[in-house]
Design an enzyme around this catalytic site. Structure first.
Site, short mmCIF file in Angstrom:
data_model
loop_
_atom_site.label_atom_id
_atom_site.label_comp_id
_atom_site.label_asym_id
_atom_site.label_seq_id
_atom_site.Cartn_x
_atom_site.Cartn_y
_atom_site.Cartn_z
N ARG A 52 67.66 -14.34 15.86
CA ARG A 52 68.24 -15.34 14.94
C ARG A 52 69.60 -15.68 15.51
O ARG A 52 70.54 -14.86 15.48
CB ARG A 52 68.34 -14.74 13.53
CG ARG A 52 68.89 -15.67 12.46
CD ARG A 52 68.86 -14.91 11.13
NE ARG A 52 69.48 -15.64 10.05
CZ ARG A 52 68.85 -16.49 9.23
NH1 ARG A 52 67.57 -16.73 9.41
NH2 ARG A 52 69.49 -17.08 8.24
N HIS A 64 63.53 -23.92 13.13
CA HIS A 64 63.28 -22.76 12.27
C HIS A 64 61.76 -22.68 12.04
O HIS A 64 61.28 -22.88 10.93
CB HIS A 64 64.03 -22.92 10.96
CG HIS A 64 64.20 -21.64 10.18
ND1 HIS A 64 63.66 -20.44 10.59
CD2 HIS A 64 64.85 -21.39 9.02
CE1 HIS A 64 63.96 -19.51 9.71
NE2 HIS A 64 64.69 -20.05 8.75
N GLN A 111 60.05 -20.44 9.15
CA GLN A 111 60.18 -21.00 7.81
C GLN A 111 59.21 -22.16 7.59
O GLN A 111 58.52 -22.22 6.57
CB GLN A 111 61.61 -21.48 7.58
CG GLN A 111 61.84 -22.12 6.21
CD GLN A 111 61.75 -21.13 5.08
OE1 GLN A 111 62.48 -20.14 5.07
NE2 GLN A 111 60.88 -21.39 4.11
N ASP A 145 67.62 -28.94 2.08
CA ASP A 145 68.29 -27.79 2.67
C ASP A 145 69.79 -27.96 2.41
O ASP A 145 70.24 -29.02 1.95
CB ASP A 145 67.99 -27.73 4.16
CG ASP A 145 68.44 -26.44 4.83
OD1 ASP A 145 68.84 -25.49 4.12
OD2 ASP A 145 68.41 -26.36 6.08
N CYS A 155 64.44 -23.87 1.63
CA CYS A 155 64.33 -22.69 2.48
C CYS A 155 65.25 -21.56 2.06
O CYS A 155 65.07 -20.42 2.50
CB CYS A 155 64.55 -23.05 3.95
SG CYS A 155 66.09 -23.95 4.25
N ARG A 160 56.79 -16.03 3.68
CA ARG A 160 57.44 -15.68 4.94
C ARG A 160 56.86 -14.38 5.48
O ARG A 160 56.63 -14.22 6.68
CB ARG A 160 58.95 -15.54 4.75
CG ARG A 160 59.72 -16.83 4.47
CD ARG A 160 59.77 -17.75 5.68
NE ARG A 160 60.40 -17.12 6.83
CZ ARG A 160 61.71 -17.05 7.04
NH1 ARG A 160 62.56 -17.58 6.17
NH2 ARG A 160 62.20 -16.48 8.13
#
Length: 313
Positions: free
Chosen positions: A110, A137, A140, A232, A272, A300
Site C-alpha cells: 500500500r 485501487h 477495492q 470517494d 470505499c 474486501r
C-alpha cells in the site's frame, strides 16, 4: 456437492487490474463467490505460505482483511510499517524486493507511488499485489463490483455513477467496470478528470464487452437513472495541503438527498471509506438503508482471499 472452483491462471502480479481480461474477471467473481460460500474448502490453500505487507499509508479495511484472509487460508503475514519512512529511503526498493523474494511467497504493498509497486514487481520473483497506490485501487474495485453483482444479479449494462475526484478509485472503477461490461458514468470538476489514457483503455475494453464509459462535468447527468452511486473523499492522503481549495471546488459534487433522488428507485450508495460525512456525502445518504458500504467492506475479505488464491495456487 459442488466442485471447488478451478484456479485461474493470470499474470503473477496484480498492479492495476488491467492485467485481467473480461473472461478471467467473470471466473474470478465465481471463485470469490465460492470462497465466500464455502470457506472451509480453502482453509489450507495457503498453508506454509508467508506474505509481507508493506504499508506506507494507514489502513483499516485493507490491512485487516488481508491479514484475516491470509490466516483463513492457512498462511502467515508479516506487517512492515513504512508510514514513517517511505520505500526507498532506508534502502533501495530493488534491494527490498530481492531480499523479500528469498523469504516470503508474496508482497502486498500500500504505497504513495505506483512506480514503487512497479519497481517491486520488476525485481521480485514473487507476486506483488497493489493494496492501493496513487493510480489504482484494484482490490477495492473488485470487491465493489462483486458486491454489485450480488445485489443486482449481474454487471453487464449496470449503470454506475461515480461523482467526485478523478483519482485512483475512479481509475479502478473504470478499468474493472469496463471489463465487467458495466455502464460507467464519471462526473468530476474541470481539471480533476480521470487520466485520459486510462479512460481511453477503458473505452476500448467497453466496446468489446458492450459496456459504456461516459465522462461528464455535471453530477446530475451522471447520476440520472443510475443503479449505483459512488463517491470517494475529495482530498486523498498526501494531498492535505489542497484540502481547503478542494472543498470549495467540489462542494457541488456532494452526494446529498436531492442528487441521490435522481438515481433509479432501487439505486444503492457506495463509498470505499473512510468517509467524511457532510463533505462528499451527507449522513442521510451514507447511513440510509440504501447504503451498502458495509457489504463492500465485508467483501474486501472474500475478494482478497480469491486474489491470493488466484495468484499463488
Amino acid at each position: 456437492m459442488n466442485a471447488v472452483a478451478a484456479p485461474i491462471h493470470l499474470k503473477s502480479d496484480l498492479l492495476t487490474g488491467m492485467e485481467w481480461n473480461p473472461a478471467q474477471l467473470r471466473n474470478f467473481f465465481r471463485l470469490s463467490a465460492d470462497m465466500k460460500a464455502h470457506p472451509d474448502r480453502y482453509r489450507t490453500a495457503l498453508e506454509g505460505r508467508v506474505f509481507t505487507m508493506i504499508f506506507e499509508k494507514p489502513s483499516l479495511r485493507t490491512r485487516v482483511t488481508f491479514e484475516v484472509g491470509i490466516s483463513n487460508l492457512g498462511g502467515t503475514s508479516i506487517f512492515l510499517d513504512h508510514t514513517g519512512a517511505r520505500l526507498g529511503e532506508r534502502e533501495s526498493v530493488r534491494d527490498i524486493a530481492k531480499n523479500l523474494e528469498r523469504w516470503v511467497q508474496g508482497i502486498i504493498a500500500r504505497v504513495f507511488a505506483q512506480e514503487s509497486l512497479e519497481e517491486l514487481a520488476r525485481n521480485a520473483n514473487i507476486p506483488v499485489i497493489n493494496a492501493l497506490s496513487d493510480r489504482f485501487h484494484p482490490c477495492q474495485a473488485l470487491a465493489d463490483f462483486f458486491t454489485l453483482e450480488e445485489r443486482f444479479g449481474g454487471l453487464r449494462g449496470l449503470k454506475l455513477a461515480y461523482v467526485g475526484d478523478g483519482n485512483n478509485m475512479c481509475h479502478s472503477l473504470l478499468t474493472i467496470g469496463a471489463r465487467a461490461g458495466a455502464h460507467i458514468r464519471i462526473a468530476t470538476p474541470t481539471g480533476y478528470e480521470p487520466d485520459a489514457a486510462i479512460v481511453a483503455d477503458s473505452k476500448r475494453v467497453a466496446r468489446e464487452t458492450r459496456g459504456k464509459i461516459e465522462i461528464f462535468s455535471a453530477p446530475g447527468e451522471a447520476v440520472a437513472g443510475a443503479q449505483a452511486v459512488y463517491t470517494d473523499v475529495w482530498t486523498s492522503m498526501g494531498q492535505e495541503t489542497e484540502t481547503a481549495a478542494r472543498e470549495a471546488i467540489f462542494v457541488k459534487y456532494q452526494i446529498n438527498e436531492a442528487l441521490f433522488a435522481q438515481a433509479a428507485p432501487d439505486a444503492v450508495f457506495l463509498h470505499c471509506l473512510p468517509a467524511h460525512r457532510g463533505l462528499e456525502v451527507t449522513a442521510g445518504v451514507i447511513d440510509s438503508p440504501r447504503s451498502i458500504i458495509y457489504d463492500q467492506a465485508e467483501n474486501r475479505l472474500h475478494v482478497q482471499k480469491a486474489i491470493l488464491h488466484t495468484l499463488l495456487i
